[in-house]
Design an enzyme around this catalytic site. Structure first.
Site, PDB file in Angstrom:
ATOM      1  CE1 TYR A  37      -3.771  -2.204   0.797  1.00 44.41           C
ATOM      2  CE2 TYR A  37      -2.800  -2.642   2.939  1.00 44.41           C
ATOM      3  CZ  TYR A  37      -3.756  -2.904   1.995  1.00 44.41           C
ATOM      4  OH  TYR A  37      -4.694  -3.843   2.234  1.00 44.41           O
ATOM      5  CG  HIS A 193     -10.977   3.047   3.419  1.00 44.75           C
ATOM      6  ND1 HIS A 193     -11.061   4.408   3.303  1.00 44.75           N
ATOM      7  CD2 HIS A 193     -10.907   2.579   2.146  1.00 44.75           C
ATOM      8  CE1 HIS A 193     -11.027   4.746   2.022  1.00 44.75           C
ATOM      9  NE2 HIS A 193     -10.942   3.667   1.307  1.00 44.75           N
ATOM     10  NE  ARG A 223      -4.802   5.190  -3.901  1.00 37.65           N
ATOM     11  CZ  ARG A 223      -5.246   3.989  -3.525  1.00 37.65           C
ATOM     12  NH1 ARG A 223      -6.541   3.701  -3.568  1.00 37.65           N
ATOM     13  NH2 ARG A 223      -4.416   3.052  -3.105  1.00 37.65           N
ATOM     14  CG  ASN A 225      -7.010  -0.280  -4.830  1.00 34.88           C
ATOM     15  OD1 ASN A 225      -6.022  -1.000  -4.664  1.00 34.88           O
ATOM     16  ND2 ASN A 225      -8.015  -0.242  -3.971  1.00 34.88           N
ATOM     17  CE1 TYR A 316     -10.384  -5.848   1.991  1.00 32.78           C
ATOM     18  CE2 TYR A 316      -8.644  -5.006   0.573  1.00 32.78           C
ATOM     19  CZ  TYR A 316      -9.883  -4.869   1.159  1.00 32.78           C
ATOM     20  OH  TYR A 316     -10.635  -3.746   0.898  1.00 32.78           O
TER      21      TYR A 316
END
Lengths: 346, 321, 202
Positions: A37, A193, A223, A225, A316
């Site tokens: 991350y 989150h 960004r 992801n 996850y």
């Protein structure tokens, strides 16, 4: 440039496919051979010509098929689009932002004519010609947010800003990576989150929130992801998890290249002028592994990233069970050669 | 990367003196285009080029947020200040070209409110003028209580009273009229949000009284811009950019950093938003912290400074910039 | 009875505190079951509080013995009702007339506190200004993410959705708006493979 829109599906027979051009412009998210991350924000002020970053809201060959899929999801479950009562003004902000951006960026596809509050919107690909009164909900077939996001690729979350936090108070969410708007609506930045492992402890969300709270008008940010999806499914919602979850078990070494997709989200952030809310579009791009490895650098790098990613993140992101098979498949495309820095193909 | 703001090139199209202290300035885009809409409570940072000195002062936008032709600000002359307001009053002429920032809102309405209860003191009226225009256009319920020194100095009071006779109350200090705050706060419907903008004393008074009467912190909003204050000149070493700079008597530390060509983030330039927070690498002397961003512990630690309003006195100061 | 210490969890999971008297002209207290004990302690902390308080109390299975004690506190208004849903119209009526400065105290089960908080929020009180203290049953109120039905008083993980019959596992992800935790099909990737239910927090 004229876009040839694909006739394709994101369900049942999964006829979704990427043209060579779509493969070349795919937003590959890994700038190095490993992943962790980070608050990987940059300004959203254009990008290389033809790339997904060039326009404020990218329109590509999947536009019509994605809008059809969205309409089907909403017909099945209208709760995928919700707006708390105080968010209507932000909905108008978003409608204006998308209509102005698309008509300026794609004048051959979209037109916006404004005379005071009397607006006319033409969406050629979808065959829409709508006259309406700006800020008058009764003049549109849906609320402003729903109206425009039924015509825009990607999910949209509108975040109210107050008490030094962001609140998920409205959204159109039909192409999500396993989270439920109906459940999360009304939550603040840390709460929605909450299920993400590790990042809270790393301080990622505190830093990200500080950044987002300070995004100003005229200075949008972006960004990337990512996650993995078996079959080109846009709607990987928790609501339907009992329908798509089982598809993960259908993966075999033989069908993997075709069925396994890398799912990349181009997340952008715009301050909305009238409401002072923040809109958070989440645009989903899918690519089959067999197409992805046609770019040798990407094949090598994805192999290394998936091989070395911590178990917690693999769990996850939902591919821990299939990881050995994925890594095995990708290893065929990794000759051990060094990869160049950055995300672009060599 | 810092978020930052973009700039707008504008031309001064109108200057309207309102009374002895306050003058309104109106701007339009120099390229003839439309200005961005904004939300009530937003400010813009005006760049003032005064010889060698560049000042950047924030002023609340008080024009109609939906009006994309013209922005308006109202500037109160501060004869004892560092010169920004004097520059606006004495030097700026109709037709001048200026640079202002995109609107930034650090004092926005809570749109969930059942009712917006506004308390203004003096020039603190300006953000409310834009907010009231926004609420009037969207059918929001509001009530304004506006205190000024005298009728002559109560800028925009007549206009506000004429447009919203049932929602606006004016109080004049020189006639010993005062806001009966306890009575005002008592009996407001659940879901009311309270906003206060004015001198520090007024903000403290309203916040304390509201807390005393059990109002939740989240329902009380305030905006207090501090103006940077003059002080003894001092020297600073900027470690990252490897520069030694001098902060002048009437210059803020942030302005001096900018004058040296070093990029530093900011939003409010008034000690409130936290954007310009800067790490201190070393120092020998004492800080004059004036912001309300750092907490007491951080101020005492000698590790942080807010260069928009705070200063330093002593031998050496080294910053991580 | 000492308060149960919930294990550390994710950021959406509510954290409960201890009720304490706050400044305000009027006080609204909503409790079920053993929550009555927290109100009795609250009254002891400030003798003047109850004269400005309205108590809404749902005894449920465990609270029958508290009615007399609550009456003895001398609240300005006391309502003892058979169920939370039965008390909702009254609660909404009270909130509709309330003014800023009202203090809200919630105590008892998670389901009661969550639902009453929702009403208070809808009436315009920020959730962070509402006090909560957990007492009594550890049961959870669960939303089935698939069919959207709410199952009350869930004591095991996994459990069966009382609406669609799917076997759901209990997540800590919590929605204030729904006043419920999220339940997700436990055998989604391997239909029929349902683990034995385990008592929560065991």
């Amino acid at each position: 440039m004229t876009i040839q829109f694909n006739d394709e599906t994101f369900r049942d027979d999964y006829s979704f496919h990427n043209s060579d051009r779509a493969i070349q412009r795919f937003p590959f998210p890994f700038h190095e051979d490993s992943y962790m991350y980070s608050v990987n924000m940059e300004r959203h002020k254009g990008g290389p010509e033809g790339s997904v970053y060039e326009m404020r809201f990218d329109v590509d060959e999947h536009y019509l098929a994605e809008m059809k899929d969205r309409a089907m999801v909403l017909a099945e479950d209208p709760l995928r689009c919700q707006s708390l009562p105080h968010m209507t003004l932000a909905g108008w902000d978003l409608l204006e932002l998308i209509m102005v951006s698309k008509s300026e960026d794609y004048p051959d596809l979209f037109e916006l004519h404004r005379e005071g509050s009397n607006w006319r919107w033409i969406n050629r690909p979808m065959g829409i010609d709508q006259s309406f009164v700006f800020m008058d909900e009764a003049s549109l077939p849906y609320g402003p947010m729903e109206y425009i996001t039924r015509q825009a690729q990607g999910d949209f979350c509108i975040l109210d800003q107050r008490d030094d936090n962001l609140w998920m108070d409205a959204g159109m969410v039909t192409t999500q990576a396993d989270w439920s708007l109906d459940f999360d609506i009304g939550m603040n930045f840390f709460e929605w989150h909450a299920p993400v492992p590790k990042a809270h402890e790393m301080g990622i969300f505190v830093r990200a929130l500080k950044f987002l709270l300070n995004i100003q008008q005229g200075s949008p940010a972006r960004r990337l992801n990512w996650t993995l999806t078996v079959n080109p499914l846009l709607d990987t919602s928790p609501e339907n998890y009992h329908k798509w979850g089982v598809q993960k078990t259908t993966l075999t070494p033989e069908n993997l290249g075709r069925k396994q997709h890398l799912r990349v989200e181009l997340q952008t952030f715009f301050r909305l002028p009238r409401s002072n809310a923040l809109v958070f579009p989440i645009r989903c791009y899918l690519i089959a592994f067999e197409d992805l490895v046609s770019v040798p650098k990407w094949g090598r790098r994805l192999h290394r990233v998936l091989r070395d990613i911590p178990d917690e993140l693999a769990t996850y992101k939902g591919f821990i069970d299939n990881r050995p098979m994925l890594v095995d498949y990708l290893s065929q495309y990794d000759d051990g050669a060094e990869t160049s820095p950055g995300v672009w193909p060599d | 990367m810092s978020a930052g703001t973009d700039k707008l090139a504008v031309t001064v199209t109108n200057i309207v003196p309102l009374n002895d202290l306050v003058t309104r300035f109106e701007f339009q885009r120099s390229d003839g285009g439309e200005l961005p809409t904004f939300s009530g409570g937003a400010h813009t940072v005006v760049e003032m080029r005064d010889g060698d000195i560049t000042r950047l002062n924030p002023y609340s936008l008080m024009s109609d947020p939906m009006d994309q032709s013209t922005y308006a600000i109202s500037v109160r002359r501060d004869d004892a200040g560092r010169g920004g307001s004097l520059f606006m009053h004495n030097r700026v002429r109709v037709g001048d070209r200026m640079v202002i920032s995109y609107p930034v809102n650090l004092f926005s309405l809570d749109l969930r409110a059942r009712k917006h209860l506004m308390i203004a003191g003096g020039i603190g009226i300006t953000p409310f003028i834009a907010q009231i225009k926004q609420l009037a256009a969207t059918g929001g319920r509001f009530e304004l209580h506006y205190a000024a020194r005298s009728a002559a100095l109560a800028s925009y009071a007549d206009e506000l009273t004429a447009h919203h006779p049932n929602n606006v109350s004016i109080y004049h200090d020189d006639q010993a009229q005062a806001i009966d705050l306890v009575h005002l706060l008592d009996g407001q419907p659940l879901g009311t949000h309270l906003y206060v903008c004015g001198p520090k004393g007024m903000i403290d008074w309203v916040r304390a009284k509201a807390a005393d009467l059990g109002w939740p912190r989240e329902a009380v909003h305030y905006e207090e811009f501090l103006a940077p204050q003059s002080g003894k000149p001092f020297e600073v070493k900027l470690a990252l950019s490897n520069k030694v700079i001098e902060v002048g008597e009437h210059q803020s530390l942030l302005e001096a950093i900018e004058a040296a060509g070093v990029d530093a983030p900011y939003l409010c330039r008034g000690g409130a938003c936290g954007q310009c927070e800067t790490d201190v690498i070393g120092y020998d002397g004492k800080f004059i912290h004036r912001d309300h961003w750092l907490d007491d512990e951080e101020k005492a630690s000698g590790k942080k400074i807010m260069p928009c309003v705070s200063r330093f006195e002593g031998k050496t100061l080294v910053l991580d910039r | 009875m000492p308060n149960f210490e919930f294990p550390a969890s994710i950021k959406s999971r509510p954290v409960y505190g201890r009720l304490e008297p706050r400044k305000g002209k009027f006080h609204l207290m909503i409790a079920d079951g053993e929550g009555a004990e927290a109100l009795i302690e609250l009254a002891a902390a400030d003798g003047a509080l109850m004269a400005k308080s309205h108590i809404i109390y749902i005894p449920r299975d465990t609270g029958a013995g508290f009615a007399e004690k609550l009456t003895a506190l001398g609240p300005a208004q006391l309502y003892i009702g058979p169920s939370y849903p039965a008390a909702v119209p009254r609660l909404r009526r009270v909130l509709a007339d309330a003014h800023m400065g009202l203090q809200v105290y919630l105590t008892g089960t998670e389901g009661l506190m969550g639902q009453a908080m929702n009403e208070a929020m809808a009436a315009g009180i920020p959730h962070s200004a509402i006090q909560t203290e957990h007492r009594g049953s550890l049961a959870r109120r669960m939303q089935c993410v698939h069919c959207k039905g709410i199952t009350e008083d869930v004591m095991t993980d996994p459990f069966v959705c009382s609406h669609c019959g799917l076997h759901l596992f209990v997540r800590d992800h919590y929605s204030r708006r729904l006043a419920a935790f999220q339940g997700v099909r436990v055998d989604a990737e391997d239909p029929g493979n349902i683990p034995d239910p385990v008592e929560l927090y065991s």
